[in-house]
Structure formats: structure tokens, C-alpha cells
Write an enzyme that holds these catalytic residues in place. Structure first.
Site, PDB file in Angstrom:
ATOM      1  N   GLY A   1       0.399   7.024   3.092  1.00 51.74           N
ATOM      2  CA  GLY A   1      -0.328   8.282   2.973  1.00 51.74           C
ATOM      3  C   GLY A   1       0.581   9.493   2.904  1.00 51.74           C
ATOM      4  O   GLY A   1       0.328  10.430   2.148  1.00 51.74           O
ATOM      5  N   VAL A   2       1.660   9.493   3.671  1.00 55.04           N
ATOM      6  CA  VAL A   2       2.572  10.630   3.660  1.00 55.04           C
ATOM      7  C   VAL A   2       3.218  10.806   2.278  1.00 55.04           C
ATOM      8  O   VAL A   2       3.487  11.936   1.847  1.00 55.04           O
ATOM      9  CB  VAL A   2       3.627  10.504   4.785  1.00 55.04           C
ATOM     10  CG1 VAL A   2       4.607   9.386   4.508  1.00 55.04           C
ATOM     11  CG2 VAL A   2       4.340  11.812   5.008  1.00 55.04           C
TER      12      VAL A   2
ATOM     13  N   ILE B   1       0.867  -1.176   0.000  1.00 53.30           N
ATOM     14  CA  ILE B   1       0.000   0.000   0.000  1.00 53.30           C
ATOM     15  C   ILE B   1       0.905   1.227   0.000  1.00 53.30           C
ATOM     16  O   ILE B   1       1.857   1.304   0.780  1.00 53.30           O
ATOM     17  CB  ILE B   1      -0.899   0.021   1.259  1.00 53.30           C
ATOM     18  CG1 ILE B   1      -1.832  -1.185   1.274  1.00 53.30           C
ATOM     19  CG2 ILE B   1      -1.702   1.315   1.334  1.00 53.30           C
ATOM     20  CD1 ILE B   1      -2.582  -1.355   2.584  1.00 53.30           C
TER      21      ILE B   1
END
Length: 143
Positions: free
Chosen positions: A58-59, A55
């Protein structure tokens, strides 16, 4: 106007493995931008995030959004191209879906406000037309 990777590398100081913008598809200088990041299994972060279920962190989605968003100011007649923006604030960041190997992250941004050395940009990241992340990023110049 389309900017390819060699043009992007002239504008951004980032290099592998932190260059997270592959192409700028549209630019309306000082107003709006649209660019892409091709997410491949060869990204170094997938080794540890996560080996059995890769995955995109997010950062790094936010970083990709910030890199694309910065092109709103590239070659603008209001800010010289020699100026480099820095992120000073991220508001309203939301992650709505996972980003996986094989996805094409399409980032769009619009200038919301400019005040002195600060500029606020509303950014959205989509995969297949669906929003995966959004954030309001404030850039600073000359600080």
C-alpha cells in the site's frame, strides 16, 4: 499531452527501484493529472511481499499516486519547474482492493486547494476502472 518515461525522469528525481510512474497521459497544469504505473512481477518488492502471493504494498501505491500527482505542478506558470514538491501530509488514505502483478495502476488527481507553499491534491488509483486506493496528499514547495 503525453509524457513518456524519459520526460518523467527529467522531472522526477526518483530512479529504479523507486520510480513508480511510467507515463503521464493527461495534464491540465495546476488543475488535474492522469498517469499510469505498469505493475510487473519483476518489481523488486514482490520478492518479499509476498513470495507465494505477490501484492503491491500500500505504501508504494501511495508513492505512485504521489509521483503522478506531482505532475499537476510540473511546468505550471504558478510554480516553476525547478521547484520540487515534498509530501508533508496524507489524509483519508484507503486501500480498497489488492494490486497484483500484471495490473495497470491508473492514477488521477485534482488540485483541491493551494495556500502559500502548500497544495492539496485528491488522488485515486484504479485498476480496470475499479478504485483500488484513494488519498488526499498535501505537497509543500520551498520548505
Amino acid at each position: 499531452m503525453v509524457l513518456e518515461i524519459k520526460d518523467i525522469m527529467k522531472a522526477l528525481p526518483h530512479r529504479y527501484p523507486f520510480l513508480l510512474c511510467d507515463r503521464i497521459l493527461e495534464v491540465e497544469y495546476g488543475k488535474a493529472v492522469k498517469g499510469i504505473k505498469n505493475v510487473t512481477i519483476n518489481e523488486p518488492f514482490f520478492q518479499g511481499h509476498f513470495p507465494d502471493e505477490p501484492i503491491m504494498p500500500g505504501v508504494l501505491i501511495l508513492e505512485s499516486m504521489a509521483q503522478v500527482g506531482g505532475f499537476i505542478f510540473y511546468k505550471s506558470d504558478e510554480i516553476e519547474k525547478s521547484l520540487k514538491g515534498k509530501i508533508v501530509k496524507i489524509n483519508e488514505a484507503k486501500f480498497l482492493r489488492t494490486v497484483l502483478p500484471g495490473d495497470v495502476l491508473e492514477v488521477t488527481g485534482k488540485l483541491v486547494e493551494r495556500s502559500g507553499n502548500y497544495s492539496q491534491v485528491d488522488l485515486f488509483a484504479k485498476v480496470g476502472g475499479r478504485v483500488v486506493a484513494k488519498a488526499m496528499i498535501t505537497y509543500a514547495f520551498n520548505i
